[in-house]
Design a protein around this motif. Structure first.
Motif, PDB file in Angstrom:
ATOM      1  N   VAL A  39       1.768   0.029   2.001  1.00  8.82           N
ATOM      2  CA  VAL A  39       2.088  -0.342   0.631  1.00  8.82           C
ATOM      3  C   VAL A  39       3.520   0.097   0.348  1.00  8.82           C
ATOM      4  O   VAL A  39       3.865   1.276   0.525  1.00  8.82           O
ATOM      5  CB  VAL A  39       1.120   0.317  -0.381  1.00  8.82           C
ATOM      6  CG1 VAL A  39       1.529  -0.026  -1.816  1.00  8.82           C
ATOM      7  CG2 VAL A  39      -0.310  -0.112  -0.110  1.00  8.82           C
ATOM      8  N   ILE A  40       4.337  -0.845  -0.113  1.00  9.24           N
ATOM      9  CA  ILE A  40       5.746  -0.568  -0.391  1.00  9.24           C
ATOM     10  C   ILE A  40       5.958  -0.629  -1.895  1.00  9.24           C
ATOM     11  O   ILE A  40       5.729  -1.662  -2.523  1.00  9.24           O
ATOM     12  CB  ILE A  40       6.657  -1.590   0.318  1.00  9.24           C
ATOM     13  CG1 ILE A  40       6.395  -1.588   1.823  1.00  9.24           C
ATOM     14  CG2 ILE A  40       8.134  -1.299   0.024  1.00  9.24           C
ATOM     15  CD1 ILE A  40       6.961  -2.796   2.545  1.00  9.24           C
ATOM     16  N   GLU A  41       6.382   0.474  -2.475  1.00 10.36           N
ATOM     17  CA  GLU A  41       6.579   0.551  -3.926  1.00 10.36           C
ATOM     18  C   GLU A  41       8.013   0.984  -4.230  1.00 10.36           C
ATOM     19  O   GLU A  41       8.476   2.015  -3.751  1.00 10.36           O
ATOM     20  CB  GLU A  41       5.584   1.535  -4.550  1.00 10.36           C
ATOM     21  CG  GLU A  41       5.802   1.828  -6.019  1.00 10.36           C
ATOM     22  CD  GLU A  41       5.886   0.583  -6.894  1.00 10.36           C
ATOM     23  OE1 GLU A  41       6.835   0.486  -7.697  1.00 10.36           O
ATOM     24  OE2 GLU A  41       4.998  -0.291  -6.763  1.00 10.36           O
ATOM     25  N   ARG A  42       8.695   0.206  -5.053  1.00 14.85           N
ATOM     26  CA  ARG A  42      10.100   0.476  -5.362  1.00 14.85           C
ATOM     27  C   ARG A  42      10.270   1.621  -6.357  1.00 14.85           C
ATOM     28  O   ARG A  42      11.332   2.239  -6.426  1.00 14.85           O
ATOM     29  CB  ARG A  42      10.778  -0.784  -5.901  1.00 14.85           C
ATOM     30  CG  ARG A  42      10.200  -1.313  -7.198  1.00 14.85           C
ATOM     31  CD  ARG A  42      10.718  -2.708  -7.520  1.00 14.85           C
ATOM     32  NE  ARG A  42      12.136  -2.718  -7.795  1.00 14.85           N
ATOM     33  CZ  ARG A  42      12.659  -2.509  -9.008  1.00 14.85           C
ATOM     34  NH1 ARG A  42      11.868  -2.251 -10.039  1.00 14.85           N
ATOM     35  NH2 ARG A  42      13.961  -2.551  -9.186  1.00 14.85           N
ATOM     36  N   ASP A  43       9.248   1.906  -7.194  1.00 15.63           N
ATOM     37  CA  ASP A  43       9.331   2.983  -8.174  1.00 15.63           C
ATOM     38  C   ASP A  43       8.016   3.747  -8.214  1.00 15.63           C
ATOM     39  O   ASP A  43       7.089   3.386  -8.955  1.00 15.63           O
ATOM     40  CB  ASP A  43       9.643   2.424  -9.564  1.00 15.63           C
ATOM     41  CG  ASP A  43       9.664   3.518 -10.628  1.00 15.63           C
ATOM     42  OD1 ASP A  43       9.756   4.711 -10.261  1.00 15.63           O
ATOM     43  OD2 ASP A  43       9.578   3.184 -11.822  1.00 15.63           O
ATOM     44  N   PRO A  44       7.891   4.803  -7.426  1.00 14.64           N
ATOM     45  CA  PRO A  44       6.615   5.524  -7.366  1.00 14.64           C
ATOM     46  C   PRO A  44       6.263   6.267  -8.650  1.00 14.64           C
ATOM     47  O   PRO A  44       5.151   6.793  -8.759  1.00 14.64           O
ATOM     48  CB  PRO A  44       6.815   6.494  -6.197  1.00 14.64           C
ATOM     49  CG  PRO A  44       8.294   6.631  -6.047  1.00 14.64           C
ATOM     50  CD  PRO A  44       8.886   5.329  -6.472  1.00 14.64           C
ATOM     51  N   THR A  45       7.171   6.293  -9.641  1.00  9.03           N
ATOM     52  CA  THR A  45       6.802   6.848 -10.946  1.00  9.03           C
ATOM     53  C   THR A  45       6.046   5.814 -11.779  1.00  9.03           C
ATOM     54  O   THR A  45       5.400   6.176 -12.770  1.00  9.03           O
ATOM     55  CB  THR A  45       8.035   7.296 -11.748  1.00  9.03           C
ATOM     56  OG1 THR A  45       8.793   6.155 -12.166  1.00  9.03           O
ATOM     57  CG2 THR A  45       8.922   8.228 -10.917  1.00  9.03           C
ATOM     58  N   TYR A  46       6.153   4.552 -11.411  1.00  7.32           N
ATOM     59  CA  TYR A  46       5.493   3.437 -12.112  1.00  7.32           C
ATOM     60  C   TYR A  46       5.862   3.379 -13.605  1.00  7.32           C
ATOM     61  O   TYR A  46       5.105   2.886 -14.422  1.00  7.32           O
ATOM     62  CB  TYR A  46       3.965   3.519 -11.953  1.00  7.32           C
ATOM     63  CG  TYR A  46       3.533   3.477 -10.510  1.00  7.32           C
ATOM     64  CD1 TYR A  46       3.454   2.280  -9.813  1.00  7.32           C
ATOM     65  CD2 TYR A  46       3.214   4.650  -9.830  1.00  7.32           C
ATOM     66  CE1 TYR A  46       3.065   2.235  -8.483  1.00  7.32           C
ATOM     67  CE2 TYR A  46       2.825   4.626  -8.496  1.00  7.32           C
ATOM     68  CZ  TYR A  46       2.762   3.416  -7.828  1.00  7.32           C
ATOM     69  OH  TYR A  46       2.376   3.389  -6.510  1.00  7.32           O
ATOM     70  N   THR A  47       7.046   3.867 -13.923  1.00 10.08           N
ATOM     71  CA  THR A  47       7.450   3.981 -15.331  1.00 10.08           C
ATOM     72  C   THR A  47       7.413   2.646 -16.058  1.00 10.08           C
ATOM     73  O   THR A  47       6.934   2.545 -17.190  1.00 10.08           O
ATOM     74  CB  THR A  47       8.862   4.589 -15.429  1.00 10.08           C
ATOM     75  OG1 THR A  47       8.855   5.878 -14.814  1.00 10.08           O
ATOM     76  CG2 THR A  47       9.294   4.722 -16.882  1.00 10.08           C
ATOM     77  N   ASN A  48       7.931   1.604 -15.406  1.00  8.41           N
ATOM     78  CA  ASN A  48       8.018   0.299 -16.057  1.00  8.41           C
ATOM     79  C   ASN A  48       6.959  -0.690 -15.568  1.00  8.41           C
ATOM     80  O   ASN A  48       7.013  -1.868 -15.920  1.00  8.41           O
ATOM     81  CB  ASN A  48       9.414  -0.296 -15.866  1.00  8.41           C
ATOM     82  CG  ASN A  48      10.466   0.455 -16.661  1.00  8.41           C
ATOM     83  OD1 ASN A  48      10.176   0.994 -17.729  1.00  8.41           O
ATOM     84  ND2 ASN A  48      11.688   0.507 -16.150  1.00  8.41           N
TER      85      ASN A  48
END
Length: 400
Positions: A39-48
C-alpha cells in the motif's frame, strides 16, 4: 519517505485511506490468496483524506437493491466488527447509533418516490417506515412540517458509527497480517507493449515497483491515478461542508439524520448537532482546495435548519470543516472492478459520499475479484467501468 522491501508485488494499492486499507485487509482474509501486498500512501497523516472528513453515517435507504444489500452487510460488519477482525480482544466493539435517516418530502412526486423506495428496502430486509406528516409529528414534535407531505424513516441499523476506528483497525490488522505500507507517491505507470496491463509503478522516491495488479484507491485524486495508466475516469473532487453546533434549547430526544427537501441535512452529534450541505454552485475543485465558504452557514444552512426545527433559532457553531466527495459525475455511484482493456488496473473509486458506509462490502468485493477473478459474496457487476463506456447509468434516486 520509506522504501519498499521488495521490487515486485502481487498487488500494489495506490492510496492507504479507508478503501486502500479495506481492500488490503480483505485480501488477507481470502482463502488461498498468499500474494504480496504493498500500500502506497502519499500522506500517512491522512490530514486531507476524505476518510478524515467523513460524517461516519450509514443508511439502508437507497432505491437500488444492490446499494441496499451493500449497506445491510455494512451494518452487520459494524455490529460484528471484532468477530470479523478475528476475535482479537484488543479490537473494540463498534456501536451503530440507530436513530435513522428521516427523508422529508414536500411534493407528491417526491412522496411517491419515497413510497416506492420503501417497498424495495422492505423487500431487502430493511425496516424503513413510510410515514405521513402527522405520524412524523407524533414521533418528533420539534419539526415544523407545514410543507411536508410524507417521510421515510428507519430506526434499525441506520445512523452513525465510529468510522475512524474502523479505518484504524483495517490498517492495523492489514499490517499485522503482512501487508506492507510505505510513505511515498506514485508518479507514473508503465504498461506492457500491448497496453493491456500495468507492468510497474514509479514512485516519487525514484523506486520502481513491478506489480501483478494495481488498485486505484486514491479517493478524490482517482482521475490523476487513472491517467497514469492512460485511462479516463469521471471522478472529481467536490466540496462538502459540515458544521457542528450547540443549541440554546436542546431537543428532548435524538434528532434523526434529517434530509430536508432543500438538500441540507442535520442530526444529533452527542450533546451537539451536526449539519451539512453541498454549495449551491458545486464545481469540480482541485484535490488540495479546502478553502471554506463562511457565508454558507449564515445564508443557507442556519435559515433552513431554524425553519425546520424552530428550537434551532438560537444556535452557535463550535466547529466546521470542508472535505471532498470523490464525485462520480457520470451517475454518482461507485466504479469498482477492472478496466476493459488494462485488465490488471482495478478501480475502487467515485463513491460520491457513500464511501465509508460501503467500504466493508466494496473492499471485500474488490478483494474477491483480485483473489478469485469473480465476486463471491455480493454481485457488484453493476458498478463496473464498462457501464461508463456503454453509457449505462447506475440508477440511484437517493443521493445526498
Amino acid at each position: 519517505m520509506g522504501s519498499a522491501k521488495h521490487k515486485t508485488y502481487d498487488v500494489v494499492v495506490v492510496g492507504g485511506a479507508i478503501y486502500g486499507s479495506a481492500v488490503a485487509w480483505w485480501l488477507t482474509q481470502m482463502d488461498g490468496f498468499e500474494g504480496r501486498i504493498l500500500v502506497i500512501e502519499r500522506d500517512p497523516t491522512y490530514t486531507n483524506a476524505s476518510t478524515s472528513h467523513t460524517n461516519s453515517c450509514i443508511r439502508q435507504q437507497f432505491s437500488n437493491r444492490t446499494n441496499i444489500q451493500i449497506s445491510r452487510f455494512g451494518a452487520e460488519f459494524i455490529k460484528s466488527f471484532r468477530r470479523y477482525m478475528g476475535g482479537d480482544p484488543e479490537v473494540p466493539h463498534l456501536t451503530l447509533q440507530s436513530y435513522g435517516y428521516m427523508y422529508l418530502a414536500d411534493t407528491p412526486e417526491f412522496a411517491q418516490t419515497l413510497k416506492e423506495s420503501q417497498a424495495i428496502q422492505m423487500a431487502e430486509g430493511a425496516q424503513t417506515r413510510h410515514m405521513t406528516a402527522a405520524e412524523v409529528a407524533a414521533d418528533y414534535p420539534f419539526y415544523q412540517l407545514d410543507d411536508i407531505i410524507a417521510a421515510n424513516h428507519n430506526l434499525v441499523d441506520e445512523g452513525y458509527f465510529d468510522g475512524g476506528t474502523m479505518f484504524d483497525w483495517f490498517k492495523r490488522m492489514a499490517r499485522k497480517n503482512g501487508v506492507e505500507y510505505i510513505h511515498d507517491e506514485v508518479t507514473s505507470m508503465t504498461l506492457n507493449p500491448q497496453g493491456t496491463a500495468v507492468d510497474s509503478v514509479t514512485l516519487k522516491s525514484g523506486d520502481r515497483i513491478a506489480c501483478g495488479t494495481v488498485v486505484n484507491a486514491s479517493g478524490p485524486r482517482a482521475v490523476a491515478t487513472a491517467r497514469m495508466a492512460g485511462l479516463e475516469l469521471p471522478v472529481r473532487p467536490r466540496k462538502r461542508y459540515t458544521f457542528i453546533f450547540d443549541a440554546a434549547h436542546p431537543l428532548d430526544r435524538d434528532l434523526p439524520l434529517t434530509i430536508d427537501p432543500s438538500g441540507v441535512h442535520m442530526r444529533s452529534e452527542g450533546k451537539y448537532y451536526l449539519a451539512g450541505c453541498p454549495p449551491d454552485v458545486d464545481p469540480d475543485v482541485e484535490f488540495d482546495d479546502f478553502a471554506f465558504d463562511h457565508s454558507l452557514w449564515q445564508e443557507k444552512v442556519w435559515p433552513i435548519i431554524a425553519t425546520r426545527v424552530p428550537a434551532f433559532e438560537q444556535v452557535k457553531v463550535i466547529n466546521e470543516w470542508v472535505g471532498h466527495y470523490a464525485f462520480n459525475t457520470f451517475d454518482q455511484n461507485a466504479v469498482v472492478g477492472p478496466h476493459s482493456k488494462v485488465a490488471n488496473f482495478i478501480f475502487l473509486n467515485g463513491f460520491s459520499g457513500h464511501g465509508l458506509q460501503q467500504s466493508p462490502a466494496l473492499g471485500r468485493g474488490a478483494a474477491e475479484l483480485i483473489a478469485y477473478g469473480k465476486y463471491r459474496s455480493l454481485d457488484l457487476g453493476q458498478f463496473s467501468y464498462e457501464r461508463i463506456e456503454k453509457n449505462h447509468h447506475f440508477v440511484e434516486k437517493a443521493v445526498i
